[in-house]
Write a protein that holds these residues in place. Structure first.
Motif, mmCIF file in Angstrom:
data_model
loop_
_atom_site.group_PDB
_atom_site.id
_atom_site.type_symbol
_atom_site.label_atom_id
_atom_site.label_comp_id
_atom_site.label_asym_id
_atom_site.label_seq_id
_atom_site.Cartn_x
_atom_site.Cartn_y
_atom_site.Cartn_z
ATOM 1 N N LYS A 25 0.820 -1.217 0.000
ATOM 2 C CA LYS A 25 0.000 0.000 0.000
ATOM 3 C C LYS A 25 0.850 1.261 0.000
ATOM 4 O O LYS A 25 0.471 2.268 -0.608
ATOM 5 C CB LYS A 25 -0.893 0.010 1.252
ATOM 6 C CG LYS A 25 -1.956 -1.054 1.263
ATOM 7 C CD LYS A 25 -3.213 -0.616 0.540
ATOM 8 C CE LYS A 25 -4.007 0.398 1.346
ATOM 9 N NZ LYS A 25 -5.302 0.696 0.688
ATOM 10 N N GLY A 35 -2.376 2.099 11.923
ATOM 11 C CA GLY A 35 -2.788 3.374 11.356
ATOM 12 C C GLY A 35 -1.693 4.121 10.636
ATOM 13 O O GLY A 35 -1.877 5.282 10.267
ATOM 14 N N PRO A 88 -1.660 6.592 5.813
ATOM 15 C CA PRO A 88 -2.538 7.736 6.078
ATOM 16 C C PRO A 88 -3.690 7.899 5.116
ATOM 17 O O PRO A 88 -4.378 8.912 5.143
ATOM 18 C CB PRO A 88 -1.569 8.926 5.949
ATOM 19 C CG PRO A 88 -0.607 8.490 4.888
ATOM 20 C CD PRO A 88 -0.430 7.006 5.084
ATOM 21 N N GLY A 89 -3.950 6.923 4.252
ATOM 22 C CA GLY A 89 -4.978 7.076 3.244
ATOM 23 C C GLY A 89 -6.389 6.856 3.761
ATOM 24 O O GLY A 89 -6.610 6.220 4.795
ATOM 25 N N THR A 90 -7.345 7.396 3.018
ATOM 26 C CA THR A 90 -8.763 7.185 3.320
ATOM 27 C C THR A 90 -9.212 5.812 2.837
ATOM 28 O O THR A 90 -10.037 5.151 3.462
ATOM 29 C CB THR A 90 -9.614 8.278 2.663
ATOM 30 O OG1 THR A 90 -9.176 9.553 3.138
ATOM 31 C CG2 THR A 90 -11.087 8.102 2.982
ATOM 32 N N LEU A 91 -8.690 5.352 1.711
ATOM 33 C CA LEU A 91 -9.098 4.091 1.091
ATOM 34 C C LEU A 91 -7.926 3.115 1.098
ATOM 35 O O LEU A 91 -6.778 3.530 1.027
ATOM 36 C CB LEU A 91 -9.575 4.307 -0.345
ATOM 37 C CG LEU A 91 -10.775 5.262 -0.495
ATOM 38 C CD1 LEU A 91 -11.069 5.474 -1.964
ATOM 39 C CD2 LEU A 91 -12.008 4.679 0.200
#
Length: 259
Positions: free
Chosen positions: A144, A253, A256-259
């Motif tokens: 990711k 966490g 830091p992405g939303t998706l």
């Protein structure tokens, strides 16, 4: 929660310690019989004995390199028809891509892309015929959020991720799921080795380096391998059949992405 997998059989690769062992123990706690693999025979046999004594399940230890044809054949000979497969193998070393030759790339792809695909190929049709199968690939949070020094790992593991994205959707109708677990910083030997390298490079103490690394994570800690094992066990359970082709990040966490 009863995961409803007691009596099933799992192959867990690289299971003598670290995240692989945590997955094996979490499955054993649910009554799953195991075939575990790692390269170092004495450590693997001790792990097998520990799990047998703690959980009362059958544990077969098969020492060998799972990234080789011979290693995979030995594991499959011990368990030709698993209900569960947990793919796991150590990642390639860090470095500068300018120094990597064809051999470096071929080895990285063999270890972290081709080998898990070959194991999936060997067990998938049997899972389809029996109407149940759970495959979990332990990859990396770098899928990711790529880590610059880990280009070999970034490339090979992302290749596996792309392959799984397509295959998983072809077999889901048979109650066979394939998903990926992406670990961030967990308390493992690999993390300790990374921290030791940072100590040499920085001149700081180990405790200073450890604390600084923890402070960069929103959770302010490293992960406990048992947490990872529990997530793996759920993905292998009867309750997870609607989770298909997903990349589940366990990193406190950090991404830091939303998706």
């Amino acid at each position: 929660m009863d995961l409803h997998i007691a009596g099933r059989t799992a192959i867990v690769c690289a299971a003598s310690k670290g995240l692989g062992r945590a997955c094996a123990e979490a499955l054993a706690a649910e009554g799953v019989n195991l075939v575990i693999n790692a390269r170092t025979s004495d450590i693997l046999e001790q792990t097998a004995a520990d799990i047998r004594s703690r959980y009362g399940v059958t544990v077969t230890a098969v020492a060998g390199d799972i990234t080789t044809t011979e290693g995979r054949e030995a594991v499959l000979a011990a368990c030709p028809a698993p209900d569960i497969l947990v793919n796991n193998a150590g990642g390639p070393p860090p470095g500068d891509f300018r120094t990597w030759d064809d051999g470096d790339w071929h080895q990285a792809l063999q270890n972290n892309m081709v080998s898990p695909i070959q194991l999936i190929k060997a067990v998938l049709d049997g899972m389809i015929e029996r109407g149940f199968g759970r495959i979990v690939n332990i990859t990396s949070g770098a899928v990711k959020a790529p880590i610059p020094a880990l280009g070999l790992s970034n490339g090979a593991r992302t290749g596996l991720t792309g392959f799984v994205a397509g295959l998983s959707r072809q077999v889901a109708e048979h109650n066979v799921t394939i998903n990926n677990l992406l670990p961030g910083p967990f308390e493992t030997d690999r993390l300790n080795a990374t921290l030791a390298g940072a100590v040499k490079a920085s001149g700081q103490s180990l405790e200073q380096v450890r604390q600084a690394r923890k402070d960069t994570n929103p959770s302010k800690r490293f992960g406990d391998p048992d947490e990872f094992g529990a997530a793996c066990a759920f993905l292998c359970s009867s309750h997870s059949g609607f989770i298909v082709g997903q990349n589940i990040l366990l990193d406190g966490g950090a991404f830091p992405g939303t998706l």
